[in-house]
Motif scaffolding. Structure first.
Motif, PDB file in Angstrom:
ATOM      1  N   ASN A  45       0.645  -1.705  -0.129  1.00  0.00           N
ATOM      2  CA  ASN A  45      -0.049  -0.242   0.017  1.00  0.00           C
ATOM      3  C   ASN A  45       0.729   1.052  -0.631  1.00  0.00           C
ATOM      4  O   ASN A  45       0.341   2.164  -0.841  1.00  0.00           O
ATOM      5  CB  ASN A  45      -1.092  -0.241   1.613  1.00  0.00           C
ATOM      6  CG  ASN A  45      -2.513  -0.877   1.176  1.00  0.00           C
ATOM      7  OD1 ASN A  45      -1.572  -1.718   0.104  1.00  0.00           O
ATOM      8  ND2 ASN A  45      -2.952  -1.421   2.173  1.00  0.00           N
ATOM      9  N   ARG A  46       1.513   1.400   1.229  1.00  0.00           N
ATOM     10  CA  ARG A  46       2.950   2.310   0.520  1.00  0.00           C
ATOM     11  C   ARG A  46       3.588   2.481  -0.735  1.00  0.00           C
ATOM     12  O   ARG A  46       3.510   3.963  -1.645  1.00  0.00           O
ATOM     13  CB  ARG A  46       3.720   2.300   1.653  1.00  0.00           C
ATOM     14  CG  ARG A  46       3.249   2.645   3.117  1.00  0.00           C
ATOM     15  CD  ARG A  46       4.192   2.696   4.313  1.00  0.00           C
ATOM     16  NE  ARG A  46       6.007   1.244   4.728  1.00  0.00           N
ATOM     17  CZ  ARG A  46       5.124   0.166   4.870  1.00  0.00           C
ATOM     18  NH1 ARG A  46       3.691   0.633   5.918  1.00  0.00           N
ATOM     19  NH2 ARG A  46       5.678  -0.231   4.343  1.00  0.00           N
ATOM     20  N   MET A  47       3.565   1.542  -1.236  1.00  0.00           N
ATOM     21  CA  MET A  47       4.204   1.622  -2.403  1.00  0.00           C
ATOM     22  C   MET A  47       3.559   2.251  -3.184  1.00  0.00           C
ATOM     23  O   MET A  47       4.046   2.955  -4.095  1.00  0.00           O
ATOM     24  CB  MET A  47       5.341  -0.293  -3.491  1.00  0.00           C
ATOM     25  CG  MET A  47       6.066  -0.719  -2.681  1.00  0.00           C
ATOM     26  SD  MET A  47       6.279  -1.768  -2.630  1.00  0.00           S
ATOM     27  CE  MET A  47       6.834  -2.314  -4.619  1.00  0.00           C
ATOM     28  N   LEU A  48       2.403   2.014  -2.826  1.00  0.00           N
ATOM     29  CA  LEU A  48       1.392   2.836  -4.757  1.00  0.00           C
ATOM     30  C   LEU A  48       0.324   3.766  -3.858  1.00  0.00           C
ATOM     31  O   LEU A  48      -0.188   4.109  -4.718  1.00  0.00           O
ATOM     32  CB  LEU A  48       0.050   1.596  -4.240  1.00  0.00           C
ATOM     33  CG  LEU A  48       0.479  -0.314  -4.975  1.00  0.00           C
ATOM     34  CD1 LEU A  48      -0.993  -0.576  -5.040  1.00  0.00           C
ATOM     35  CD2 LEU A  48       0.954  -0.228  -6.292  1.00  0.00           C
ATOM     36  N   GLY A  49       0.893   4.620  -2.718  1.00  0.00           N
ATOM     37  CA  GLY A  49       0.590   5.185  -2.639  1.00  0.00           C
ATOM     38  C   GLY A  49      -0.538   4.986  -2.444  1.00  0.00           C
ATOM     39  O   GLY A  49      -1.430   6.128  -2.184  1.00  0.00           O
ATOM     40  N   ILE A  50      -1.677   4.293  -1.509  1.00  0.00           N
ATOM     41  CA  ILE A  50      -2.438   4.472  -0.915  1.00  0.00           C
ATOM     42  C   ILE A  50      -2.347   4.193   0.868  1.00  0.00           C
ATOM     43  O   ILE A  50      -1.543   3.267   1.760  1.00  0.00           O
ATOM     44  CB  ILE A  50      -2.544   2.628  -1.156  1.00  0.00           C
ATOM     45  CG1 ILE A  50      -3.714   2.603  -2.264  1.00  0.00           C
ATOM     46  CG2 ILE A  50      -4.481   2.735  -0.484  1.00  0.00           C
ATOM     47  CD1 ILE A  50      -3.775   0.993  -2.993  1.00  0.00           C
TER      48      ILE A  50
END
Length: 65
Positions: free
Chosen positions: A60-65
């Motif tokens: 989620n952090r990698m995807l900006g969520i």
């Protein structure tokens, strides 16, 4: 599926905790946005262009969520 959704493999992120029966076949079908949820079940193999993560929070952090 791709025809029905009017989409291409680049439109998807495929996440799995298994390499041999999930990520490898998806790679062979042309999908390149692949993520291995590394739970220690399968060895990390090279040549399939997937990104290993340790948790869905990390993803989620990698995807900006």
């Amino acid at each position: 599926m791709l025809d029905q959704l009017d989409a291409s493999p680049e439109d998807f992120v495929h996440v799995s905790s298994h390499t041999r029966y999930d990520l490898m076949p998806m790679h062979d079908m042309g999908f390149r946005n692949l993520v291995l949820l590394d739970r220690g079940c399968d060895p990390v193999t090279h040549g399939y262009d997937y990104v290993p993560v340790k948790s869905l929070d990390e993803l989620n952090r990698m995807l900006g969520i």
